[in-house]
Structures are given as C-alpha cells and as structure tokens.
Scaffold this motif. Structure first.
Motif: not given
Length: 145
Positions: A129-145
């Motif tokens: 979650y730490s990495a996911i939240n960091f990347y979300k701040k960059w506007g990157l979005s999740q494609m799939e789990k």
C-alpha cells in the motif's frame, strides 16, 4: 530538505554492488510483512543484475553514496512498442520521506516522455500500500489486481 541529494544518470562504471546492496536492504525492510520470510531469506546480492540496465537507470546520491535507484525501459513480456516500463524504484529506507522518490521518478518519467513514450507501466505487489499510494500521487492508476 534535499539540496544535498544529486539525481543523475547511472554511469557505465557505477558501483553496481552498492546498487545491489540497496535493492537487498530495501526488499528486506519494505516487504518484511508482505512476503514470506522464506522467500526474502533466499535473496542475496546476486539476486539483482543492475549493470544490465545501466543506460536506463537514474541514481540518487547523498554524500557520494547511492540512496536511490530507478530503472526503466522496454516493457517486458510484450511487443507493444507504445509502452515503457519502470522496472525498479528503490530508495534507502533511511532516506525515505525526503522527496528523493518524487525527484527520481520525475526524472525517469521525463526521460521516457522525451522519447515519446507516454504509456508507462509498472508492477506493484497488490498489498504494498505504501508504493501504491506513492504511485497514485503521480496520477498512475491501477489496471488490475
């Protein structure tokens, strides 16, 4: 805050053992509660081969010590030439939360976009979650789990 941090391209004669040490240290700490101990215990300095991608690697140094690494390039497992992939982004755990990750990934994304690659992919372990939240701040979005 981080005026003593230098962000630069990796050199052909870089100390790649120091990069491997950073990778190992980061994995051991960041994934301690995410991945099995048996898996992490099998990792060694030989697990990574950072010299392979030196031309597409950005380094962060502090007092001439490598404290961050971001490598990127052609997407793995696909022939789609529109995509590029960020392979690694590792910041020394003792240097995190100082803006190094932001600066180093910004440089990597600028380099990718300079070469007309607008679609960027990276893999994140689903419960990091730490990495996911960091990347979300960059506007990157999740494609799939």
């Amino acid at each position: 805050m981080y005026s003593d941090i230098v962000i630069r391209k990796c050199k052909k004669d870089e100390n790649f053992m120091d990069i491997s040490k950073l990778y190992l240290k980061t994995w051991q700490i960041a994934y301690k509660y995410i991945l099995p101990k048996s898996f992490l215990g099998k990792m060694s300095l030989e697990t990574w081969k950072p010299k392979k991608r030196w031309k597409d690697t950005i380094i962060a140094t502090k007092d001439n010590k490598i404290v961050g690494v971001c490598s990127f390039g052609k997407i793995r497992n696909s022939n789609d030439c529109k995509f590029r992939e960020i392979y690694t982004l590792y910041i020394d755990p003792e240097q995190q939360k100082l803006g190094i990750g932001k600066r180093i990934i910004n440089k990597a994304i600028k380099d990718l976009r300079k070469n007309n690659y607008e679609k960027i992919l990276l893999w994140v372990i689903y419960n990091n979650y730490s990495a996911i939240n960091f990347y979300k701040k960059w506007g990157l979005s999740q494609m799939e789990k």
